[in-house]
Design a protein around this motif. Structure first.
Motif, PDB file in Angstrom:
ATOM      1  N   UNK A 372       7.963   7.146  -8.355  1.00  0.00           N
ATOM      2  CA  UNK A 372       9.261   6.999  -9.006  1.00  0.00           C
ATOM      3  C   UNK A 372      10.315   6.755  -7.935  1.00  0.00           C
ATOM      4  N   UNK A 373      11.024   5.658  -8.074  1.00  0.00           N
ATOM      5  CA  UNK A 373      12.107   5.309  -7.145  1.00  0.00           C
ATOM      6  C   UNK A 373      13.415   5.306  -7.916  1.00  0.00           C
ATOM      7  N   UNK A 374      14.266   6.280  -7.616  1.00  0.00           N
ATOM      8  CA  UNK A 374      15.524   6.465  -8.359  1.00  0.00           C
ATOM      9  C   UNK A 374      15.203   6.646  -9.842  1.00  0.00           C
ATOM     10  N   UNK A 375      15.582   5.686 -10.655  1.00  0.00           N
ATOM     11  CA  UNK A 375      15.361   5.810 -12.097  1.00  0.00           C
ATOM     12  C   UNK A 375      14.312   4.826 -12.594  1.00  0.00           C
ATOM     13  N   UNK A 376      13.467   4.329 -11.693  1.00  0.00           N
ATOM     14  CA  UNK A 376      12.430   3.382 -12.086  1.00  0.00           C
ATOM     15  C   UNK A 376      11.053   3.923 -11.722  1.00  0.00           C
ATOM     16  N   UNK A 377      10.105   3.526 -12.536  1.00  0.00           N
ATOM     17  CA  UNK A 377       8.703   3.887 -12.297  1.00  0.00           C
ATOM     18  C   UNK A 377       7.994   2.672 -11.743  1.00  0.00           C
ATOM     19  N   UNK A 378       7.242   2.861 -10.641  1.00  0.00           N
ATOM     20  CA  UNK A 378       6.564   1.756  -9.963  1.00  0.00           C
ATOM     21  C   UNK A 378       5.059   2.018  -9.960  1.00  0.00           C
ATOM     22  N   UNK A 379       4.329   1.051 -10.435  1.00  0.00           N
ATOM     23  CA  UNK A 379       2.872   1.097 -10.386  1.00  0.00           C
ATOM     24  C   UNK A 379       2.421  -0.076  -9.515  1.00  0.00           C
ATOM     25  N   UNK A 380       1.798   0.225  -8.379  1.00  0.00           N
ATOM     26  CA  UNK A 380       1.428  -0.810  -7.426  1.00  0.00           C
ATOM     27  C   UNK A 380      -0.059  -0.698  -7.098  1.00  0.00           C
ATOM     28  N   UNK A 381      -0.724  -1.834  -7.080  1.00  0.00           N
ATOM     29  CA  UNK A 381      -2.165  -1.845  -6.786  1.00  0.00           C
ATOM     30  C   UNK A 381      -2.486  -2.995  -5.841  1.00  0.00           C
ATOM     31  N   UNK A 382      -3.492  -2.782  -5.026  1.00  0.00           N
ATOM     32  CA  UNK A 382      -4.015  -3.834  -4.154  1.00  0.00           C
ATOM     33  C   UNK A 382      -5.517  -3.882  -4.293  1.00  0.00           C
ATOM     34  N   UNK A 383      -6.042  -5.095  -4.370  1.00  0.00           N
ATOM     35  CA  UNK A 383      -7.495  -5.283  -4.490  1.00  0.00           C
ATOM     36  C   UNK A 383      -7.932  -6.363  -3.518  1.00  0.00           C
ATOM     37  N   UNK A 384      -9.096  -6.195  -2.894  1.00  0.00           N
ATOM     38  CA  UNK A 384      -9.639  -7.313  -2.102  1.00  0.00           C
ATOM     39  C   UNK A 384      -9.977  -8.475  -3.007  1.00  0.00           C
ATOM     40  N   UNK A 385      -9.877  -9.661  -2.477  1.00  0.00           N
ATOM     41  CA  UNK A 385     -10.093 -10.865  -3.308  1.00  0.00           C
ATOM     42  C   UNK A 385     -11.510 -10.861  -3.919  1.00  0.00           C
TER      43      UNK A 385
END
Length: 387
Positions: A372-385
């Motif tokens: 959670x950054x300030x008033x936003x929710x962040x969902x971040x993902x990384x995958x190998x190709x």
């Protein structure tokens, strides 16, 4: 390195049948040794005759307890056999029992004691035509064979124990592997069920909730809303059938499931969410010169799908920013950003969606982060190709 088993693990349990055939074999040995001089002792050496009977009977009783103190009992019976041919049978049984233990000094001590006893008996007993060299050779051969047989039995018991232990260990390991496979399969089914059903059922719940709060709809618009709910429910059933078809892909029967979603299907997913009233800003910067592998694309699709579902549940009416980027060298990165909601939505959540996504992502060699950054929710993902 395997440890040597204890005697209690390798020695067979003695039943009445085991005792019976061992005593029968002792009697055969006793008769073979004593029968040639028994008549002569009765006629000319009556005291020696009764001494042999008494010591022999005592030896047969004492050999019953040979497993309690193997070496001591074997030495005592060996001493008895020096004056009694009848005790030769129990002495043989006690000596073989010690040899099965495969302890070098015990085998040597008991073997020498029995040889000395045999030499003493053949010297004192009134045998006819008793040639010292032949008698000594026979005693050496008999005692060596007796101890060798005991060593063979002990070795064979240990080998059988090792084989049985390995078989039991292999069976336990197989059971553990089966249990692990079942657990993994349950987790896979749970992830697929959640990914497929949560999205559709949330849509049904949100639409039904919206209709419940609208009291200004005419019959036509109400029927249209109910028709949309029915369509979403039917889509949920179709997708459930697809998942079950894929999970049963080992079934020899014909496959009825449609292909699983890929990266190219994300655009349709976003467009469908927009038609249902969700405001989505979708930016696709993934290198399109090389097709995204199906397994990687399916994982990205599920991440976007779960992100959209969570927005509907916890922040309805919010604007969702979805960005994806990547290429074969750097992998794929997908980020979903939306305002933090107040959980006024009517659709309940089990709280397992993000957990399942993290497991799915890690199985593909990637990583998933939520914050959670300030008033936003962040969902971040990384995958190998190519996972």
């Amino acid at each position: 390195m395997e440890t040597r088993p204890s005697l209690s693990e390798t020695q067979p349990e003695l039943t009445w049948v085991s005792h019976a055939w061992r005593y029968a074999l002792c009697l055969v040995i006793s008769v073979a040794v004593w029968q040639s001089i028994a008549a002569l002792e009765w006629r000319e050496h009556r005291t020696l005759f009764f001494t042999e009977l008494a010591l022999g009977a005592a030896a047969y009783v004492l050999v019953w307890f040979r497993r309690r103190a193997p070496v001591r009992i074997a030495l005592v019976i060996a001493a008895m056999s020096a004056l009694s041919g009848i005790a030769a049978g129990p002495a043989t049984l006690a000596a073989v029992s010690v040899a099965t233990r495969r302890v070098s000094w015990q085998v040597l001590v008991v073997g020498v004691a029995n040889f000395v006893a045999a030499q003493t008996y053949t010297t004192l007993a009134p045998f006819e035509d008793n040639h010292p060299i032949i008698t000594t050779a026979v005693n050496v051969a008999v005692n060596a064979g007796m101890m060798g047989w005991g060593l063979y039995l002990g070795s064979r018991r240990e080998i059988v124990w090792n084989l049985r232990t390995r078989a039991e260990r292999a069976e336990r390991e197989q059971e553990l592997r089966v249990a692990q496979a079942r657990s993994t399969e349950r987790a896979r089914i749970a992830r697929e069920m959640h990914d497929v059903l949560a999205h559709r059922i949330t849509q049904v719940s949100m639409q039904a909730g919206a209709l419940a709060f609208r009291d200004d709809l005419d019959n036509d618009r109400l029927r249209e809303g109910l028709s949309q709910i029915q369509g979403q429910a039917n889509d949920a059933l179709h997708e459930l059938r697809d998942v079950l078809g894929v999970l049963r892909e080992d079934d020899p029967g014909p496959l009825t499931a449609r292909p699983q979603p890929t990266y190219d299907d994300i655009a349709a997913l976003v467009e469908e969410a927009r038609t249902l009233g969700l405001d989505i800003d979708w930016t696709d910067e993934v290198d399109d010169s090389t097709p995204v592998p199906s397994a990687t694309g399916r994982t990205v699709y599920r991440i976007v799908q779960e992100g959209i579902t969570n927005v509907r549940k916890h922040a309805p009416g919010s604007v969702v920013d979805i960005r994806s980027s990547g290429d074969p060298r750097s992998g794929i990165r997908v980020v979903l950003v939306n305002p933090v909601g107040d959980d006024r939505a009517g659709a309940p959540g089990a709280g397992l969606g993000l957990i399942g996504l993290r497991e799915r992502t890690e199985l593909r060699g990637g990583r998933l982060d939520q914050r959670t950054e300030d008033s936003t929710f962040v969902l971040e993902a990384w995958l190998p190709w190519s996972a």
